[in-house]
Write a protein that holds these residues in place. Structure first.
Motif, PDB file in Angstrom:
ATOM      1  N   ASP A 676       0.707  -0.954   0.285  1.00 29.66           N
ATOM      2  CA  ASP A 676      -0.269  -0.003   0.175  1.00 29.66           C
ATOM      3  C   ASP A 676       0.871   1.157   0.110  1.00 29.66           C
ATOM      4  N   ARG A 677       2.324   1.485  -0.423  1.00 29.91           N
ATOM      5  CA  ARG A 677       2.845   3.046  -0.274  1.00 29.91           C
ATOM      6  C   ARG A 677       3.266   2.507  -1.967  1.00 29.91           C
ATOM      7  N   PHE A 678       3.778   4.184  -2.177  1.00 31.41           N
ATOM      8  CA  PHE A 678       4.526   4.455  -3.586  1.00 31.41           C
ATOM      9  C   PHE A 678       6.093   3.778  -3.237  1.00 31.41           C
ATOM     10  N   ILE A 679       6.193   3.223  -4.208  1.00 28.99           N
ATOM     11  CA  ILE A 679       7.209   2.534  -3.842  1.00 28.99           C
ATOM     12  C   ILE A 679       8.636   3.228  -5.211  1.00 28.99           C
ATOM     13  N   PHE A 680       9.540   4.018  -4.606  1.00 29.87           N
ATOM     14  CA  PHE A 680      10.702   4.226  -5.650  1.00 29.87           C
ATOM     15  C   PHE A 680      11.936   3.300  -5.440  1.00 29.87           C
ATOM     16  N   SER A 681      12.791   3.260  -6.238  1.00 28.68           N
ATOM     17  CA  SER A 681      13.319   2.227  -6.520  1.00 28.68           C
ATOM     18  C   SER A 681      15.031   2.893  -7.241  1.00 28.68           C
ATOM     19  N   CYS A 682      16.195   1.982  -6.838  1.00 29.59           N
ATOM     20  CA  CYS A 682      17.003   2.183  -7.187  1.00 29.59           C
ATOM     21  C   CYS A 682      17.812   0.905  -7.097  1.00 29.59           C
ATOM     22  N   SER A 683      18.572  -0.152  -7.700  1.00 22.24           N
ATOM     23  CA  SER A 683      18.980  -1.258  -7.306  1.00 22.24           C
ATOM     24  C   SER A 683      20.680  -0.839  -8.207  1.00 22.24           C
ATOM     25  N   ASN A 684      21.161   0.399  -8.566  1.00 23.15           N
ATOM     26  CA  ASN A 684      22.339   0.142  -8.831  1.00 23.15           C
ATOM     27  C   ASN A 684      22.844   0.084  -7.357  1.00 23.15           C
ATOM     28  N   GLN A 685      24.149  -0.255  -7.583  1.00 22.27           N
ATOM     29  CA  GLN A 685      25.297  -0.491  -6.805  1.00 22.27           C
ATOM     30  C   GLN A 685      25.611   0.497  -5.637  1.00 22.27           C
ATOM     31  N   LEU A 686      25.593   0.831  -4.612  1.00 21.30           N
ATOM     32  CA  LEU A 686      26.029   1.533  -3.565  1.00 21.30           C
ATOM     33  C   LEU A 686      27.019   2.673  -3.896  1.00 21.30           C
ATOM     34  N   TYR A 687      28.213   2.191  -4.709  1.00 19.83           N
ATOM     35  CA  TYR A 687      29.462   2.952  -4.863  1.00 19.83           C
ATOM     36  C   TYR A 687      29.042   4.286  -5.938  1.00 19.83           C
ATOM     37  N   LYS A 688      27.985   4.181  -6.937  1.00 18.62           N
ATOM     38  CA  LYS A 688      27.759   4.895  -8.403  1.00 18.62           C
ATOM     39  C   LYS A 688      26.482   6.208  -7.575  1.00 18.62           C
ATOM     40  N   TYR A 689      26.268   5.728  -5.700  1.00 12.62           N
ATOM     41  CA  TYR A 689      26.100   7.080  -4.773  1.00 12.62           C
ATOM     42  C   TYR A 689      26.178   8.258  -4.177  1.00 12.62           C
ATOM     43  N   ASP A 690      25.693   9.500  -4.380  1.00 13.73           N
ATOM     44  CA  ASP A 690      26.608  10.745  -4.055  1.00 13.73           C
ATOM     45  C   ASP A 690      25.762  11.031  -2.616  1.00 13.73           C
ATOM     46  N   PRO A 691      26.204  11.747  -1.640  1.00 16.67           N
ATOM     47  CA  PRO A 691      25.051  12.860  -0.664  1.00 16.67           C
ATOM     48  C   PRO A 691      24.143  13.902  -1.396  1.00 16.67           C
ATOM     49  N   GLU A 692      24.546  14.188  -2.469  1.00 13.49           N
ATOM     50  CA  GLU A 692      23.691  15.073  -3.111  1.00 13.49           C
ATOM     51  C   GLU A 692      22.661  14.751  -3.572  1.00 13.49           C
ATOM     52  N   THR A 693      23.118  13.620  -4.897  1.00 14.18           N
ATOM     53  CA  THR A 693      21.715  13.012  -4.754  1.00 14.18           C
ATOM     54  C   THR A 693      20.537  12.090  -4.014  1.00 14.18           C
ATOM     55  N   PHE A 694      21.324  11.903  -2.566  1.00 13.26           N
ATOM     56  CA  PHE A 694      20.459  10.755  -1.464  1.00 13.26           C
ATOM     57  C   PHE A 694      19.581  11.985  -0.988  1.00 13.26           C
ATOM     58  N   THR A 695      20.518  13.350  -1.178  1.00 12.20           N
ATOM     59  CA  THR A 695      18.970  14.751  -0.144  1.00 12.20           C
ATOM     60  C   THR A 695      17.959  14.051  -0.907  1.00 12.20           C
ATOM     61  N   THR A 696      18.553  14.639  -2.277  1.00 13.51           N
ATOM     62  CA  THR A 696      17.225  14.636  -2.753  1.00 13.51           C
ATOM     63  C   THR A 696      16.801  13.691  -2.941  1.00 13.51           C
ATOM     64  N   TRP A 697      16.688  12.565  -2.538  1.00 13.51           N
ATOM     65  CA  TRP A 697      16.014  11.258  -2.432  1.00 13.51           C
ATOM     66  C   TRP A 697      15.075  11.454  -1.103  1.00 13.51           C
ATOM     67  N   CYS A 698      15.909  11.971  -0.414  1.00 13.48           N
ATOM     68  CA  CYS A 698      15.245  12.185   0.780  1.00 13.48           C
ATOM     69  C   CYS A 698      14.491  13.156   0.757  1.00 13.48           C
ATOM     70  N   ASN A 699      14.365  14.158   0.173  1.00 16.93           N
ATOM     71  CA  ASN A 699      13.822  15.005  -0.328  1.00 16.93           C
ATOM     72  C   ASN A 699      11.969  14.781  -0.946  1.00 16.93           C
TER      73      ASN A 699
END
Length: 964
Positions: A676-699
């Motif tokens: 019953d939730r809206f699911i955003f997903s990302c199945s990329n490996q974690l080394y591809k993450y960066d703090p700016e994008t993760f902040t956008t995800w949290c927003n």
């Protein structure tokens, strides 16, 4: 890398009980492939070339090593269960030789000098008898009042005194007394050799060479002078002269095992590996208890990929060291040698994928050398290779604590922190890393940052290009040291009717690997009437369906995993390959030196490495206009080949058709996801993450309250860091849900249960992007500058949804994701149109891609035959014969281009409109018509109308009928 010669005057034989790298503290780079890039500080041009004067009695006699190269070495022992070493200052370990360095203390022993003339033999005999007593006693005696008051110079005493001072490391005093000896007897070869050895010990190999020449002038048959001269030539990079010196020494004294080992060492550095193995085997046959020879024979066997034999050699070396320790106890030299051998053993165990045993070896080295930063860095590498990231981070931090200025350890630490999303010191760490890269580029040193890792780093594109160019240059240097004559290429003849283009694919990833998942049907889909395809596999068969399929479908398939790079390059060349395609780039398992040897006239980088190679030995890089628009041309060193749609190929229409059936889609509860939730997903490996994008995800999560973020637990150590970062941004960590890696088929199917995929901008979803779009899940991606950051945008455009899924900034990224999440009808419409377009989109049309790729390969060959060199070119779209308009309509495309005001921007909208009607798409498919083709025909009708072509004209009627 191999055993250095034993350089000493006749009665001052320096026994090699220590270990060193021949780099004198400088880095070694294996280029990913096992061929060292040794940087030397040779004195270029300081000494004129000299000719070796072979003694009269030896002329016409040649060492058997000049004509024979035994294929294998028999190692007379049984291996035991191995239980890692000192890492040179580079990101890749290299086997270490057990050889002497001037910085290490040496043990002084004596040896008989049977080849000396009678007067020198008497002096040597006096020296041998005196040196049998402790050196301190000799010094005490000869510096006594009696010697000082003596008016008659004692030639023998001066020689003994010089030897004793040399043994204590007092080179100034030793030089003084050797000079006194020569003042009394200028023809004393022993004294000339002694002075030469002093120069060698201080790194002055030019003067050492001159002194050894003086010894040979007065004593042409002086074995020790030839040995020392060989060592000096080797240090001055005059390897051919070194070989000659060692061969003469062996002719004069065939039973000296250490001279055979010294000759083997030069052969190793020249790339004559079989000769090196033969000489090391001779040394062991002459002296079975010769641990250094076993170690260095292991190095040569490792370079020949005879890994199990190398393991046996390293094990034998350790057994001999253990016996020495039991009899004589442990010394600094012995512990160092044991550590070096454990390091070499670990490196070959890693090649055999025996990673746990390799870790055990490296752990042992850190216990032997707890203060060695290199040992801890090696251990960190082993942990990283076994996905034990937390332990790797601790090991790298310990290495940097011991040696703060250690670029390789810093680079590997940064990568490990990136893998677990530890961003606490990210800005400062990357600044420090960037400064290291700049210094290395300007100094020409091998870079500590691997090109593959740099793809996901926030580095300037120009800096990454220079980094990659330097990496490629060191691969070229390694290939040059193999001393392979230039290959003869096929003649520059255009293909005639009935002739086929010979194409080779080279890869280590023919198996259960994303490359084979994507390209499984490509190799067998080439038109055999036009192209002859050969696959060269750098890895052994893994028994999977992927490997078996490729082997069964391609025209020629060769497993070359057991061959050396030179042998593989020769095989490619002898097969007459005209276009050779590198499917690895700078990824694990690559053997880039094969391409540096230039076995084929046209060499291409494709698919495996989504970035420029920076290599002069790669002519072309295949991509598309979305991945590499004109304003980003500066990011690439190769000539660019633009595919007409998307450069990225996949096999989903052939291998995963069942995904199109909604009934095969798993439920969310199977993976611990809320229904019953809206699911955003990302199945990329974690080394591809960066703090700016993760902040956008949290927003985004904050603005879409009833939503969760579904991520891949890869690697597992990153999960607590990500949850911690979410909490720091005010997001409940429970809204971040992780699942494990799944098999390919399951992964693709479950990708469709998410509502919206959020891509990582710095390094995109590549294979994962294809998985997600084929599963019918919409994507949001933000292309940046470099290729790895633009691949997903290319996928979206080729699927037909670039305008809706590709954004231009982080703020637009956030707004688009929130808009779709809060507009169910809009998202549902996008999703249904994506699902309907999968069978007709260019992205998933593998057969069309193969036809386009073949045209690119044929054009590469045409350019090679008719033009001065490779150049950029773009391949225009081609409609297959079954879908083309009648011949009378052939002029319509030109008409379309010439008409001003033709609303070509309407084409994507028209195509989407057609694609969104499943019944229409199905009906078109029965007629062999794609929505894109129908769109093109409709646009041609419009163009003809604008030009005033009558509806009664044959051309208009033909196109109109096709359109309707």
């Amino acid at each position: 890398m191999a055993y250095d010669s034993l350089v000493a005057p006749a009665a001052l034989f320096v026994r090699q009980n220590t270990a060193r790298s021949p780099l004198k503290g400088k880095p070694v780079d294996l280029g990913v492939q096992g061929f060292p890039s040794i940087q030397r500080d040779a004195v270029a041009g300081a000494v004129p070339k000299f000719s070796i004067q072979i003694p009269q009695s030896q002329q016409g006699v040649h060492s058997h090593h000049q004509s024979q190269a035994p294929s294998s070495a028999q190692v007379p022992f049984q291996p035991t269960t191995p239980t890692q070493s000192v890492l040179p200052q580079s990101a890749v370990e290299t086997p270490r030789p057990l050889t002497h360095t001037a910085q290490q203390p040496v043990e002084i022993t004596t040896v008989a000098t049977q080849s000396l003339s009678q007067p020198t033999q008497q002096a040597a005999s006096s020296e041998i008898s005196a040196s049998a007593a402790p050196q301190s006693s000799a010094l005490d005696f000869y510096t006594s009042q009696q010697l000082q008051q003596s008016k008659q110079a004692d030639f023998g005493a001066y020689l003994e005194l010089a030897s004793a001072y040399a043994g204590k490391g007092d080179t100034t005093s030793a030089h003084h007394y050797y000079t006194e000896v020569l003042r009394l007897q200028p023809t004393c070869a022993v004294a000339w050799c002694g002075i030469a050895a002093l120069y060698s010990s201080t790194g002055d190999h030019t003067r050492a060479l001159l002194s050894y020449q003086e010894a040979l002038l007065v004593h042409p048959n002086c074995v020790d002078a030839y040995i020392g001269l060989g060592a000096a030539c080797k240090e001055l990079s005059r390897s051919e002269e070194a070989v000659s010196c060692y061969q003469i020494a062996i002719q004069l004294q065939p039973g000296c095992a250490r001279t055979h080992a010294a000759l083997a060492g030069v052969y190793f550095e020249q790339g004559h590996l079989e000769l090196s193995v033969a000489c090391y085997s001779d040394a062991i046959a002459l002296e079975p208890n010769f641990p250094e020879a076993y170690n260095d024979l292991g190095n040569a066997l490792r370079a020949l990929l005879r890994c199990q034999e190398a393991v046996q050699c390293y094990t034998a070396c350790l057994q001999l060291h253990a016996q020495t320790a039991q009899v004589h106890g442990t010394t600094h030299h012995l512990l160092y040698s044991i550590a070096v051998t454990y390091n070499n053993l670990a490196s070959v165990l890693k090649l055999q994928n025996r990673n746990d045993e390799a870790c055990a070896c490296y752990e042992h080295v850190t216990r032997l050398q707890p203060d060695s930063a290199e040992s801890h860095a090696n251990l960190g590498n082993a942990y990283k290779d076994t996905a034990r990231q937390e332990q790797a981070i601790l090991a790298y931090q310990q290495a940097l604590a011991l040696k703060p200025d250690y670029p390789a350890a810093l680079a590997n630490l940064v990568h490990s922190l990136q893998c677990v999303c530890d961003w606490r010191e990210r800005k400062a760490t990357f600044h420090r890393l960037e400064m290291d890269i700049v210094r290395q580029i300007y100094s020409g040193q091998p870079t500590s940052v691997q090109p593959f890792h740099a793809m996901a780093y926030p580095l300037n594109a120009n800096l990454v290009l220079e980094l990659t160019r330097l990496h490629a240059r060191h691969i070229e240097l390694a290939a040059e040291r193999l001393r392979v004559p230039a290959f003869q290429h096929p003649p520059k003849n255009l293909l005639k009717a009935g002739q086929r283009l010979k194409v080779g694919y080279l890869s280590s990833d023919f198996g259960n690997h994303p490359l084979s998942h994507l390209m499984g049907s490509v190799f067998g889909s080439h038109a055999r009437a036009d192209v002859e395809v050969t696959c060269f596999a750098l890895s052994a068969a893994d028994g999977t369906e992927w490997r078996k399929r490729i082997e069964g479908e391609v025209e020629h398939f060769y497993d070359v995993s057991h061959l050396t790079s030179v042998q593989i390059a020769t095989m490619v060349n002898q097969a007459g390959v005209q276009v050779l395609i590198d499917l690895n780039g700078y990824t694990k398992g690559a053997r880039n030196e094969i391409f540096a040897l230039r076995p084929a006239p046209v060499q291409v980088s494709y698919m495996g490495f989504p970035a420029t190679t920076g290599a002069r030995f790669i002519d072309y890089l295949v991509l598309d206009r979305v991945v590499a628009p004109e304003h980003l041309r500066h990011c690439y060193s190769e000539k660019l080949v633009y595919m007409p749609h998307c450069y990225f190929v996949n096999d989903y229409k052939q291998a995963h058709l069942d995904v199109l059936d909604p009934s095969t889609r798993p439920s969310r509860t199977e993976f611990g996801l809320p229904e019953d939730r809206f699911i955003f997903s990302c199945s990329n490996q974690l080394y591809k993450y960066d703090p700016e994008t993760f902040t956008t995800w949290c927003n985004i999560l904050r603005r879409v309250p009833n939503s969760v973020l579904w991520l891949l637990r890869f690697p597992p150590f990153g999960e607590p860091r990500i949850k911690s970062e979410a909490a720091a941004r005010g997001i409940d960590p429970d809204r971040i849900i992780f699942t494990d890696v799944a098999d390919k088929d399951v992964h693709i199917k479950r990708s469709g249960i998410a509502d919206l995929f959020l891509d990582t901008p710095m390094c995109n979803a590549h294979t994962t992007g294809c998985d997600t779009l084929w599963a019918g899940c919409p994507v949001i991606t933000l292309p940046l500058e470099r290729m790895a950051s633009r691949v997903c945008a290319s996928l979206c455009h080729a699927a037909g949804f670039g305008e809706e899924m590709v954004v231009g900034s982080q703020s637009e990224y956030e707004e688009r994701a929130v808009e779709l999440a809060l507009s169910p009808a809009k998202l549902s419409d996008l999703r249904s149109r994506l699902c309907a377009a999968r069978l007709s989109a260019h992205l998933f049309d593998t057969k069309e891609w193969v036809r386009d790729f073949e045209r690119c390969l044929l054009e590469m060959w045409r350019i090679y035959c008719t033009e001065d060199g490779p150049r950029d070119f773009e391949m225009s779209p081609q409609v297959s014969s079954q879908d083309t308009c009648p011949a009378s309509a052939s002029a319509a495309p030109a008409a379309l281009q010439e008409v001003e005001g033709v609303p070509q921007m309407l084409a994507p909208t028209l195509t989407k409109t057609i694609s969104s009607n499943p019944a229409l798409v199905k009906a078109l498919q029965k007629q062999g018509i794609t929505p894109q083709l129908l769109t093109m025909h409709s646009m041609l009708v419009f163009a003809l109308q604008q030009q005033g072509v009558s509806s009664s004209a044959p051309l208009y009627n033909s196109v109109s009928q096709q359109a309707h």
